[in-house]
Motif scaffolding. Structure first.
Motif, PDB file in Angstrom:
ATOM      1  N   LEU A   1       0.822  -1.211   0.000  1.00  0.00           N
ATOM      2  CA  LEU A   1       0.000   0.000   0.000  1.00  0.00           C
ATOM      3  C   LEU A   1       0.854   1.259   0.000  1.00  0.00           C
ATOM      4  O   LEU A   1       0.433   2.307  -0.499  1.00  0.00           O
ATOM      5  CB  LEU A   1      -0.928   0.003   1.219  1.00  0.00           C
ATOM      6  CG  LEU A   1      -2.105  -0.973   1.168  1.00  0.00           C
ATOM      7  CD1 LEU A   1      -2.808  -1.012   2.512  1.00  0.00           C
ATOM      8  CD2 LEU A   1      -3.088  -0.595   0.064  1.00  0.00           C
TER       9      LEU A   1
ATOM     10  N   GLY B   1       0.399   3.143  -9.174  1.00  0.00           N
ATOM     11  CA  GLY B   1      -0.283   2.516  -8.043  1.00  0.00           C
ATOM     12  C   GLY B   1      -0.269   1.004  -8.109  1.00  0.00           C
ATOM     13  O   GLY B   1      -1.265   0.348  -7.774  1.00  0.00           O
TER      14      GLY B   1
ATOM     15  N   ARG C   1      -1.172  -0.695  -4.788  1.00  0.00           N
ATOM     16  CA  ARG C   1      -2.589  -0.559  -4.433  1.00  0.00           C
ATOM     17  C   ARG C   1      -3.467  -1.469  -5.287  1.00  0.00           C
ATOM     18  O   ARG C   1      -4.459  -2.027  -4.807  1.00  0.00           O
ATOM     19  CB  ARG C   1      -3.019   0.895  -4.560  1.00  0.00           C
ATOM     20  CG  ARG C   1      -2.366   1.796  -3.520  1.00  0.00           C
ATOM     21  CD  ARG C   1      -2.699   3.249  -3.715  1.00  0.00           C
ATOM     22  NE  ARG C   1      -4.127   3.506  -3.505  1.00  0.00           N
ATOM     23  CZ  ARG C   1      -4.659   4.731  -3.563  1.00  0.00           C
ATOM     24  NH1 ARG C   1      -3.885   5.792  -3.848  1.00  0.00           N
ATOM     25  NH2 ARG C   1      -5.951   4.903  -3.357  1.00  0.00           N
TER      26      ARG C   1
ATOM     27  N   VAL D   1      -3.156  -4.979  -3.811  1.00  0.00           N
ATOM     28  CA  VAL D   1      -3.925  -5.139  -2.578  1.00  0.00           C
ATOM     29  C   VAL D   1      -5.422  -5.157  -2.870  1.00  0.00           C
ATOM     30  O   VAL D   1      -6.183  -5.896  -2.228  1.00  0.00           O
ATOM     31  CB  VAL D   1      -3.563  -4.036  -1.565  1.00  0.00           C
ATOM     32  CG1 VAL D   1      -4.463  -4.100  -0.336  1.00  0.00           C
ATOM     33  CG2 VAL D   1      -2.105  -4.157  -1.145  1.00  0.00           C
ATOM     34  N   ALA D   2      -5.867  -4.381  -3.846  1.00  0.00           N
ATOM     35  CA  ALA D   2      -7.289  -4.397  -4.207  1.00  0.00           C
ATOM     36  C   ALA D   2      -7.717  -5.792  -4.645  1.00  0.00           C
ATOM     37  O   ALA D   2      -8.763  -6.304  -4.199  1.00  0.00           O
ATOM     38  CB  ALA D   2      -7.564  -3.377  -5.314  1.00  0.00           C
TER      39      ALA D   2
ATOM     40  N   GLU E   1      -7.851  -8.061  -1.575  1.00  0.00           N
ATOM     41  CA  GLU E   1      -9.031  -7.842  -0.736  1.00  0.00           C
ATOM     42  C   GLU E   1     -10.285  -8.422  -1.381  1.00  0.00           C
ATOM     43  O   GLU E   1     -11.107  -9.060  -0.701  1.00  0.00           O
ATOM     44  CB  GLU E   1      -9.217  -6.350  -0.463  1.00  0.00           C
ATOM     45  CG  GLU E   1      -8.191  -5.784   0.505  1.00  0.00           C
ATOM     46  CD  GLU E   1      -8.449  -4.328   0.835  1.00  0.00           C
ATOM     47  OE1 GLU E   1      -8.430  -3.987   2.022  1.00  0.00           O
ATOM     48  OE2 GLU E   1      -8.658  -3.530  -0.105  1.00  0.00           O
TER      49      GLU E   1
END
Length: 351
Positions: A280, A287, A290, A293-294, A297
């Motif tokens: 992150l 990005g 990010r 991680v998206a 998740e």
């Protein structure tokens, strides 16, 4: 006026907070809550050669003593693999990495994945208290055609050794596959299927999800950026611990030490610091961290939903969710939001 405005802002914030709905505050259900234990595991295929399946016995004994009524595994269902195959532009790599080809079982049974999935559910709905060996062989063949290899192995293990043979939809090649699967260094087979058979369960539930997978633009650049984020003291600490734990995996006590470490209360925070938290903070303009991680998740949310769906088959039962240790913190956080689920820490069972 500024003081009044500040008070007004605080009042609004308080009112909003008071109206926020938190599912964790609504745990009253008719009857007993459903207990869920998330067992963080290494992927057994990656353990050192010193590891032997026999060393899992003390772990299996502890898990069996808890008597789960539902077991979920980190495997993609045959239904999802069937869907992913329809979109090769996006999921070709995912299918190759995570999906078993059920076409040999389709030829043996005459059932494609949707038909086999429906047939497995029909058979289980009418399952007798004392099924014959022929019925178990038939259900094993149907599970294979449905893409659920671990559940097929449950049926194979529940057969007396003399009845583990071809017949009733299992041809010789499928029987050989199941016999080889018994020794596969994989937690789905050596832990989940063995435990399910020992407890008298008829199946396990695949709970993995790779529908959030997608090709990454500038994959080489992205990979280097995320690997750079992972190069941190927390990662070095985890690597050193894994090396130390790996030295004792030839014994049952050594395996228990590893599982105690992976299921310790603070382990998810260590994983986050070394992996997802570091990603992150990865500073690329694109990005990359990010985005990584998206996808992680989303995958965990969908996996937790699959566990919740499996749990609904036995309200008030005990659910054992066996999953890679990096997922554990996310699973526990998401499943704790469910009205009908009460978390039981695996650490209490592993002492």
């Amino acid at each position: 006026m500024r003081f009044v405005s500040a008070l007004s802002a605080l009042a609004v914030a308080g009112a909003v907070q008071a109206q926020t709905f938190d599912p964790r505050l609504h745990k009253r259900v008719a009857g007993q809550p459903t207990e869920v234990m998330v067992l963080g595991t290494p992927h057994l295929s990656g353990l050192p050669e010193t590891f032997t399946p026999a060393a899992l016995e003390p772990l299996l004994d502890r898990l069996a003593a808890w008597q789960p009524t539902v077991i979920t595994i980190e495997a993609i269902s045959g239904e999802q693999c069937d869907a992913l195959r329809r979109y090769p532009a996006r999921y070709k790599d995912s299918v190759e990495a995570y999906c078993w080809d059920p076409s040999p079982a389709a030829r043996a049974t005459g059932l494609d994945v949707p038909a086999a999935t429906a047939e497995a559910e029909r058979l289980l709905a009418e399952w007798p208290a004392r099924p014959s060996a022929a019925q178990r062989r038939r259900l094993a063949a149907v599970f294979l055609a449905a893409g659920n290899r671990a559940s097929a192995l449950v049926q194979w293990l529940r057969l007396p050794p003399a009845e583990r043979r071809a017949g009733d939809g299992l041809d010789a090649a499928l029987a050989t596959l199941l016999e080889r699967q018994r020794a596969r260094r994989n937690e789905d087979d050596l832990i989940a299927a063995v435990l399910a058979a020992r407890l008298g369960l008829e199946r396990v539930f695949p709970a993995d999800d790779h529908s959030s997978d997608a090709p990454v633009a500038d994959q080489a650049v992205s990979g280097r950026a995320i690997e750079a984020a992972w190069d941190n003291p927390a990662t070095a600490s985890r690597r050193a611990e894994d090396e130390a734990l790996g030295a004792g995996l030839g014994s049952g006590e050594g395996v228990l030490r590893l599982y105690r470490a992976y299921n310790a209360p603070g382990y998810p925070q260590r994983v986050f610091a070394s992996d997802f938290g570091a990603a992150l903070a990865e500073p690329s303009p694109q990005g990359f961290g990010r985005g990584y991680v998206a996808a992680w998740e989303v995958r965990n949310l969908r996996m937790a939903a699959n566990v919740r769906e499996a749990a609904a088959t036995r309200p008030g039962g005990r659910v054992l969710a066996i999953v890679g240790a990096s997922h554990r913190g996310y699973f526990e956080a998401y499943l704790s939001m469910m009205h009908d689920m009460r978390l039981v820490p695996a650490a209490t069972l592993l002492r």
